[in-house]
Design an enzyme around this catalytic site. Structure first.
Site, PDB file in Angstrom:
ATOM      1  N   CYS A 123     -24.840 108.994   7.567  1.00 44.87           N
ATOM      2  CA  CYS A 123     -25.522 109.067   6.259  1.00 44.87           C
ATOM      3  C   CYS A 123     -25.254 107.825   5.400  1.00 44.87           C
ATOM      4  O   CYS A 123     -25.977 107.576   4.445  1.00 44.87           O
ATOM      5  CB  CYS A 123     -25.099 110.325   5.522  1.00 44.87           C
ATOM      6  SG  CYS A 123     -25.530 111.802   6.432  1.00 44.87           S
ATOM      7  N   HIS A 264     -27.176 109.388  -1.649  1.00 43.43           N
ATOM      8  CA  HIS A 264     -27.610 110.053  -0.415  1.00 43.43           C
ATOM      9  C   HIS A 264     -27.839 111.524  -0.747  1.00 43.43           C
ATOM     10  O   HIS A 264     -27.035 112.150  -1.434  1.00 43.43           O
ATOM     11  CB  HIS A 264     -26.529 109.893   0.652  1.00 43.43           C
ATOM     12  CG  HIS A 264     -26.703 110.818   1.803  1.00 43.43           C
ATOM     13  ND1 HIS A 264     -27.908 110.933   2.472  1.00 43.43           N
ATOM     14  CD2 HIS A 264     -25.849 111.695   2.390  1.00 43.43           C
ATOM     15  CE1 HIS A 264     -27.776 111.834   3.424  1.00 43.43           C
ATOM     16  NE2 HIS A 264     -26.538 112.317   3.398  1.00 43.43           N
ATOM     17  N   ASN A 294     -31.635 116.907   3.907  1.00 51.04           N
ATOM     18  CA  ASN A 294     -30.774 115.760   4.207  1.00 51.04           C
ATOM     19  C   ASN A 294     -31.373 115.002   5.400  1.00 51.04           C
ATOM     20  O   ASN A 294     -31.389 115.517   6.511  1.00 51.04           O
ATOM     21  CB  ASN A 294     -29.362 116.276   4.524  1.00 51.04           C
ATOM     22  CG  ASN A 294     -28.398 115.164   4.904  1.00 51.04           C
ATOM     23  OD1 ASN A 294     -28.796 114.020   5.126  1.00 51.04           O
ATOM     24  ND2 ASN A 294     -27.132 115.509   5.005  1.00 51.04           N
TER      25      ASN A 294
HETATM   26  C1  LIG Z   1     -23.004 123.857   4.086  1.00 48.97           C
HETATM   27  C2  LIG Z   1     -22.917 124.240   2.618  1.00 48.97           C
HETATM   28  C3  LIG Z   1     -24.300 124.308   2.005  1.00 48.97           C
HETATM   29  C4  LIG Z   1     -22.303 125.613   2.538  1.00 48.97           C
HETATM   30  O1  LIG Z   1     -22.215 126.017   1.177  1.00 48.97           O
HETATM   31  P1  LIG Z   1     -20.890 126.727   0.659  1.00 48.97           P
HETATM   32  O2  LIG Z   1     -21.149 127.104  -0.753  1.00 48.97           O
HETATM   33  O3  LIG Z   1     -19.765 125.777   0.929  1.00 48.97           O
HETATM   34  O4  LIG Z   1     -20.856 128.022   1.547  1.00 48.97           O
HETATM   35  P2  LIG Z   1     -19.693 128.513   2.524  1.00 48.97           P
HETATM   36  O5  LIG Z   1     -19.629 127.618   3.724  1.00 48.97           O
HETATM   37  O6  LIG Z   1     -18.464 128.635   1.697  1.00 48.97           O
HETATM   38  O7  LIG Z   1     -20.233 129.910   2.960  1.00 48.97           O
HETATM   39  C5  LIG Z   1     -20.319 130.987   2.053  1.00 48.97           C
HETATM   40  C6  LIG Z   1     -20.861 132.203   2.775  1.00 48.97           C
HETATM   41  O8  LIG Z   1     -22.250 132.013   3.024  1.00 48.97           O
HETATM   42  C7  LIG Z   1     -22.540 132.244   4.412  1.00 48.97           C
HETATM   43  N1  LIG Z   1     -23.623 131.370   4.822  1.00 48.97           N
HETATM   44  C8  LIG Z   1     -23.535 130.146   5.421  1.00 48.97           C
HETATM   45  N2  LIG Z   1     -24.776 129.679   5.611  1.00 48.97           N
HETATM   46  C9  LIG Z   1     -25.647 130.586   5.132  1.00 48.97           C
HETATM   47  C10 LIG Z   1     -27.039 130.659   5.062  1.00 48.97           C
HETATM   48  N3  LIG Z   1     -27.843 129.669   5.504  1.00 48.97           N
HETATM   49  N4  LIG Z   1     -27.614 131.742   4.495  1.00 48.97           N
HETATM   50  C11 LIG Z   1     -26.867 132.754   4.016  1.00 48.97           C
HETATM   51  N5  LIG Z   1     -25.521 132.744   4.078  1.00 48.97           N
HETATM   52  C12 LIG Z   1     -24.920 131.681   4.623  1.00 48.97           C
HETATM   53  C13 LIG Z   1     -21.249 131.937   5.122  1.00 48.97           C
HETATM   54  O9  LIG Z   1     -21.211 132.607   6.371  1.00 48.97           O
HETATM   55  C14 LIG Z   1     -20.224 132.441   4.144  1.00 48.97           C
HETATM   56  O10 LIG Z   1     -20.106 133.833   4.310  1.00 48.97           O
HETATM   57  P3  LIG Z   1     -18.668 134.535   4.243  1.00 48.97           P
HETATM   58  O11 LIG Z   1     -18.164 134.249   2.840  1.00 48.97           O
HETATM   59  O12 LIG Z   1     -18.999 135.965   4.502  1.00 48.97           O
HETATM   60  O13 LIG Z   1     -17.850 133.870   5.297  1.00 48.97           O
HETATM   61  C15 LIG Z   1     -22.051 123.233   1.805  1.00 48.97           C
HETATM   62  O14 LIG Z   1     -20.707 123.392   2.144  1.00 48.97           O
HETATM   63  C16 LIG Z   1     -22.438 121.790   2.080  1.00 48.97           C
HETATM   64  O15 LIG Z   1     -23.516 121.351   1.716  1.00 48.97           O
HETATM   65  N6  LIG Z   1     -21.521 121.033   2.685  1.00 48.97           N
HETATM   66  C17 LIG Z   1     -21.777 119.649   3.080  1.00 48.97           C
HETATM   67  C18 LIG Z   1     -22.863 119.599   4.080  1.00 48.97           C
HETATM   68  C19 LIG Z   1     -22.723 118.483   5.040  1.00 48.97           C
HETATM   69  O16 LIG Z   1     -21.732 118.295   5.655  1.00 48.97           O
HETATM   70  N7  LIG Z   1     -23.777 117.707   5.185  1.00 48.97           N
HETATM   71  C20 LIG Z   1     -23.814 116.620   6.096  1.00 48.97           C
HETATM   72  C21 LIG Z   1     -23.019 115.480   5.609  1.00 48.97           C
HETATM   73  S1  LIG Z   1     -23.942 114.184   4.939  1.00 48.97           S
END
Ligand SMILES: CC(C)(COP(=O)(O)OP(=O)(O)OC[C@H]1O[C@@H](n2cnc3c(N)ncnc32)[C@H](O)[C@@H]1OP(=O)(O)O)[C@@H](O)C(=O)NCCC(=O)NCCS
Length: 337
Positions: A123, A264, A294
């Site tokens: 990225c 980004h 993304n």
């Molecule tokens: C991936 C991302 C959106 C997740 O959001 P978050 O708020 O951190 O959510 P969490 O991972 O804490 O998950 C929360 C809950 O939602 C659930 N969940 C995950 N994806 C889900 C989806 N698409 N729909 C519904 N629920 C979902 C999880 O299983 C978790 O459930 P649990 O609490 O029962 O275990 C966020 O962490 C993010 O954007 N991270 C960076 C992404 C990345 O790496 N991008 C590439 C790099 S450039």
């Protein structure tokens, strides 16, 4: 006038002469994704800011998107393909293992006097590529470079993993960097970093030399992107803030002098947290993740092109491009448009 410590050393400046983008026609909405995995429009849009993303179909490829974006950028710059001397394609989803995607673009656009290569900065790829191309222009070695961010991340997306498949889209953005004698325009400074100890947070393990294609995989999911979203989230905020601050220090800038930050587009909440820490007003930060998701190395040039075309950035504006991604990698470019 602020002091531009790094940039003022160079006799030529690398300015953005033109830009262009290309995205696949097919659009995938959050509701479409809710038919494929257990998720909802509400969850995706509130956690990421994404509503739709463009996705390639079978037969559409990274080089095709890169070529289309390149043609538009070259025309926008008022140049002929034969005037391009260097092509850098920032991508982690290249056309093939080899030759480079840059070779396919060179042939397709007829840039017969160019050399070039692919740059795998994930990225952060476009920020790295812009800084790299800028060096060749600043030293007077070349006059015109084509810098492209192009990705087809949906080709390495695990459509059964709801925590990652909601995040990504496909597309390409290109800019023509061109030589100028104006000492206060173009690329003024770049700050870049990496930390390979974080490779496990974001990767796609197969197929490379560690997991070669001839050997059956113990885990078939190794052909897909794997992300540890929560860890990445925290690190991304920290490194984006750090990168912008380093640029401001190096160029002796204060917040009031920045006209636009183009980050980004990885998650709208990550961008909001970083901007809050930087104490920047929201209208100085460009976000279009809602329509593209993304797109890794393509996200900044797609956003930059949109800013140029809609007048969100104008000639003379001071803009910071900032990225964070797999590697881990991060960095920022300061540009006078
Ligand atoms: C991936 C991302 C959106 C997740 O959001 P978050 O708020 O951190 O959510 P969490 O991972 O804490 O998950 C929360 C809950 O939602 C659930 N969940 C995950 N994806 C889900 C989806 N698409 N729909 C519904 N629920 C979902 C999880 O299983 C978790 O459930 P649990 O609490 O029962 O275990 C966020 O962490 C993010 O954007 N991270 C960076 C992404 C990345 O790496 N991008 C590439 C790099 S450039």
């Amino acid at each position: 006038m602020h002091k531009l410590t790094e940039a003022s050393r160079h006799p030529c400046r690398a300015v953005i002469g033109g830009s262009g983008i290309s995205v696949p026609q097919k659009v995938l909405s959050n509701d479409d994704l809710a038919q494929m995995v257990e998720t909802s429009d509400e969850w995706i849009s509130s956690r990421t800011g994404i509503r739709t993303r463009h996705v390639t179909t079978d037969g559409e490829s990274t080089a095709q998107l890169a070529t289309e974006a390149a043609r538009i950028a070259i025309a926008d710059a008022g140049l002929e393909p034969a005037q391009i001397e260097l092509i850098i394609v920032a991508t982690i989803t290249p056309e093939m293992v080899f030759p480079s995607t840059a070779c396919f673009v060179q042939e397709a656009i007829g840039a017969n006097d160019a050399w070039g290569f692919d740059l795998a900065g994930a990225c952060s790829g476009f920020v790295y590529a812009l800084a790299t191309a800028g060096q060749f222009i600043e030293t007077g070695r070349i006059r015109n470079a084509l810098v492209i961010g192009a990705e087809t991340l949906t080709k390495i997306t695990n459509w059964k993993d709801r925590s990652s498949c909601i995040l990504f889209g496909d597309g390409a953005g290109a800019v023509v960097l061109t030589s100028s004698q104006d000492p206060d325009s173009g690329l003024l400074y770049s700050y870049m970093g990496m930390d390979g100890s974080g490779w496990q947070y974001l990767n796609c393990k197969a197929y490379g030399s560690r997991f070669p294609a001839y050997k059956p995989l113990e885990d078939p999911n190794l052909i897909y992107m794997s992300i540890r979203g929560r860890e990445v989230y925290q690190l991304a905020v920290r490194r984006i803030v750090e990168s912008v601050k380093k640029c401001m220090e190096a160029c002796n800038l204060d917040l009031g002098q920045i006209d636009m930050i183009i980050p980004h587009q990885m998650n709208a909440r990550i961008i909001e947290s970083a901007i809050k820490r930087l104490e920047l007003p929201a209208d100085k930060v460009f976000v279009n993740i809602d329509r593209y998701g993304n797109t890794s190395a393509a996200s900044i040039p797609i956003a930059l092109d949109e800013c140029r075309r809609t007048g969100r950035v104008k000639k003379g504006d001071l803009v910071i491009l900032v990225a964070f991604g797999a590697g881990l990698t991060w960095g920022a470019n300061v540009l006078r448009i």
